[in-house]
Motif scaffolding. Sequence first.
Motif, PDB file in Angstrom:
ATOM      1  N   VAL A   1       0.884  -1.165   0.000  1.00 17.46           N
ATOM      2  CA  VAL A   1       0.000   0.000   0.000  1.00 17.46           C
ATOM      3  C   VAL A   1       0.918   1.209   0.000  1.00 17.46           C
ATOM      4  N   GLY A   2       0.670   2.141  -0.925  1.00 16.71           N
ATOM      5  CA  GLY A   2       1.613   3.238  -1.084  1.00 16.71           C
ATOM      6  C   GLY A   2       0.954   4.578  -1.323  1.00 16.71           C
ATOM      7  N   VAL A   3       1.798   5.570  -1.540  1.00 17.69           N
ATOM      8  CA  VAL A   3       1.364   6.941  -1.738  1.00 17.69           C
ATOM      9  C   VAL A   3       1.400   7.251  -3.238  1.00 17.69           C
TER      10      VAL A   3
ATOM     11  N   LYS B   1      -9.231  25.619   4.136  1.00 23.12           N
ATOM     12  CA  LYS B   1      -9.675  24.707   3.079  1.00 23.12           C
ATOM     13  C   LYS B   1      -8.508  24.367   2.152  1.00 23.12           C
ATOM     14  N   LEU B   2      -7.702  25.371   1.823  1.00 27.43           N
ATOM     15  CA  LEU B   2      -6.542  25.178   0.953  1.00 27.43           C
ATOM     16  C   LEU B   2      -5.521  24.237   1.601  1.00 27.43           C
ATOM     17  N   VAL B   3      -5.249  24.452   2.886  1.00 28.99           N
ATOM     18  CA  VAL B   3      -4.288  23.610   3.612  1.00 28.99           C
ATOM     19  C   VAL B   3      -4.793  22.171   3.675  1.00 28.99           C
ATOM     20  N   LYS B   4      -6.104  22.012   3.925  1.00 29.13           N
ATOM     21  CA  LYS B   4      -6.691  20.667   3.992  1.00 29.13           C
ATOM     22  C   LYS B   4      -6.555  19.955   2.647  1.00 29.13           C
ATOM     23  N   LYS B   5      -6.817  20.682   1.556  1.00 25.64           N
ATOM     24  CA  LYS B   5      -6.726  20.109   0.213  1.00 25.64           C
ATOM     25  C   LYS B   5      -5.283  19.752  -0.145  1.00 25.64           C
ATOM     26  N   ARG B   6      -4.349  20.614   0.225  1.00 31.66           N
ATOM     27  CA  ARG B   6      -2.936  20.376  -0.111  1.00 31.66           C
ATOM     28  C   ARG B   6      -2.305  19.255   0.718  1.00 31.66           C
ATOM     29  N   SER B   7      -2.898  18.965   1.863  1.00 30.29           N
ATOM     30  CA  SER B   7      -2.315  17.921   2.711  1.00 30.29           C
ATOM     31  C   SER B   7      -3.023  16.573   2.569  1.00 30.29           C
ATOM     32  N   THR B   8      -3.838  16.410   1.509  1.00 31.10           N
ATOM     33  CA  THR B   8      -4.460  15.109   1.269  1.00 31.10           C
ATOM     34  C   THR B   8      -3.456  14.161   0.604  1.00 31.10           C
ATOM     35  N   ILE B   9      -3.617  12.895   0.918  1.00 31.17           N
ATOM     36  CA  ILE B   9      -2.745  11.854   0.380  1.00 31.17           C
ATOM     37  C   ILE B   9      -3.615  10.859  -0.365  1.00 31.17           C
ATOM     38  N   LYS B  10      -3.234  10.535  -1.591  1.00 31.00           N
ATOM     39  CA  LYS B  10      -3.981   9.545  -2.367  1.00 31.00           C
ATOM     40  C   LYS B  10      -3.223   8.220  -2.298  1.00 31.00           C
ATOM     41  N   PRO B  11      -3.818   7.193  -1.688  1.00 28.21           N
ATOM     42  CA  PRO B  11      -3.125   5.908  -1.578  1.00 28.21           C
ATOM     43  C   PRO B  11      -3.444   4.954  -2.733  1.00 28.21           C
ATOM     44  N   PHE B  12      -2.669   3.881  -2.836  1.00 30.92           N
ATOM     45  CA  PHE B  12      -2.963   2.795  -3.780  1.00 30.92           C
ATOM     46  C   PHE B  12      -2.601   1.483  -3.109  1.00 30.92           C
ATOM     47  N   VAL B  13      -3.232   0.423  -3.551  1.00 29.49           N
ATOM     48  CA  VAL B  13      -2.915  -0.919  -3.052  1.00 29.49           C
ATOM     49  C   VAL B  13      -2.694  -1.811  -4.265  1.00 29.49           C
ATOM     50  N   LYS B  14      -1.691  -2.689  -4.175  1.00 36.70           N
ATOM     51  CA  LYS B  14      -1.287  -3.451  -5.354  1.00 36.70           C
ATOM     52  C   LYS B  14      -0.545  -4.724  -4.941  1.00 36.70           C
ATOM     53  N   MET B  15      -0.662  -5.754  -5.765  1.00 34.55           N
ATOM     54  CA  MET B  15       0.158  -6.954  -5.605  1.00 34.55           C
ATOM     55  C   MET B  15       1.329  -6.814  -6.559  1.00 34.55           C
ATOM     56  N   VAL B  16       2.564  -6.933  -6.047  1.00 35.04           N
ATOM     57  CA  VAL B  16       3.746  -6.649  -6.855  1.00 35.04           C
ATOM     58  C   VAL B  16       4.746  -7.798  -6.759  1.00 35.04           C
ATOM     59  N   ASN B  17       5.346  -8.122  -7.888  1.00 33.30           N
ATOM     60  CA  ASN B  17       6.429  -9.100  -7.947  1.00 33.30           C
ATOM     61  C   ASN B  17       7.644  -8.539  -7.195  1.00 33.30           C
ATOM     62  N   PHE B  18       8.378  -9.399  -6.483  1.00 31.41           N
ATOM     63  CA  PHE B  18       9.554  -8.960  -5.727  1.00 31.41           C
ATOM     64  C   PHE B  18      10.598  -8.285  -6.617  1.00 31.41           C
ATOM     65  N   THR B  19      10.674  -8.703  -7.883  1.00 29.26           N
ATOM     66  CA  THR B  19      11.682  -8.125  -8.776  1.00 29.26           C
ATOM     67  C   THR B  19      11.353  -6.690  -9.163  1.00 29.26           C
ATOM     68  N   HIS B  20      10.101  -6.259  -8.926  1.00 25.01           N
ATOM     69  CA  HIS B  20       9.683  -4.910  -9.302  1.00 25.01           C
ATOM     70  C   HIS B  20       9.677  -3.930  -8.127  1.00 25.01           C
ATOM     71  N   VAL B  21      10.282  -4.316  -7.003  1.00 25.71           N
ATOM     72  CA  VAL B  21      10.389  -3.395  -5.868  1.00 25.71           C
ATOM     73  C   VAL B  21      11.844  -3.237  -5.464  1.00 25.71           C
ATOM     74  N   MET B  22      12.192  -2.041  -5.037  1.00 27.69           N
ATOM     75  CA  MET B  22      13.533  -1.777  -4.525  1.00 27.69           C
ATOM     76  C   MET B  22      13.409  -1.443  -3.036  1.00 27.69           C
ATOM     77  N   PRO B  23      13.943  -2.292  -2.159  1.00 29.21           N
ATOM     78  CA  PRO B  23      13.818  -2.016  -0.729  1.00 29.21           C
ATOM     79  C   PRO B  23      14.671  -0.823  -0.310  1.00 29.21           C
TER      80      PRO B  23
END
Length: 158
Positions: A56-58, A78-100
């Motif tokens: 799960v990432g940003v 309102k501007l500060v609230k909007k600028r500090s939002t984070i959009k996440p994602f969730v994904k299944m990833v092969n080990f070869t496609h991630v860099m620790p």
Amino acid sequence: STQSTGKHRIETMVKFLKDGKIVVLLQGRYAGKKAVILKTMEDNHKERPYGHCVVVGVAKSPLPISRAMCKPTPKMKKLVKKRSTIKPFVKMVNFTHVMPTRYSVESSMTKTLKATLSADTFSDPTVKTRFLKNAQQVFQAKYQEGEGQKWLFEKLRF
């Protein structure tokens, strides 16, 4: 690490891709984005005959807030609230496609994210949306605290 049994030496892999480790994705839509490993699957499945993990990432990191934006007017709040939002994602990833990376998040954060992760997260869109909303709340709470891993919420610069 190596183990020796008589004449033979057995090489054993050290598992460094553990839950809570921050990784950078290398391939696909979220290439260059930071993510946290929630679950690792080394054993092969029929549909995925390779080692993989659930991350799960940003997807969109929060924007910087200047001193001028900290005025107590409703427009600025309102501007500060909007600028500090984070959009996440969730994904299944092969080990070869991630860099620790050398960074990792607290176990409490991974436990709260894992609690809402279910088997239907990737098959049912409503369950996935619910999980992403929860992940967004967890990420924003961590970002608002200002403690811990600030690096996770910054844009990758190199």
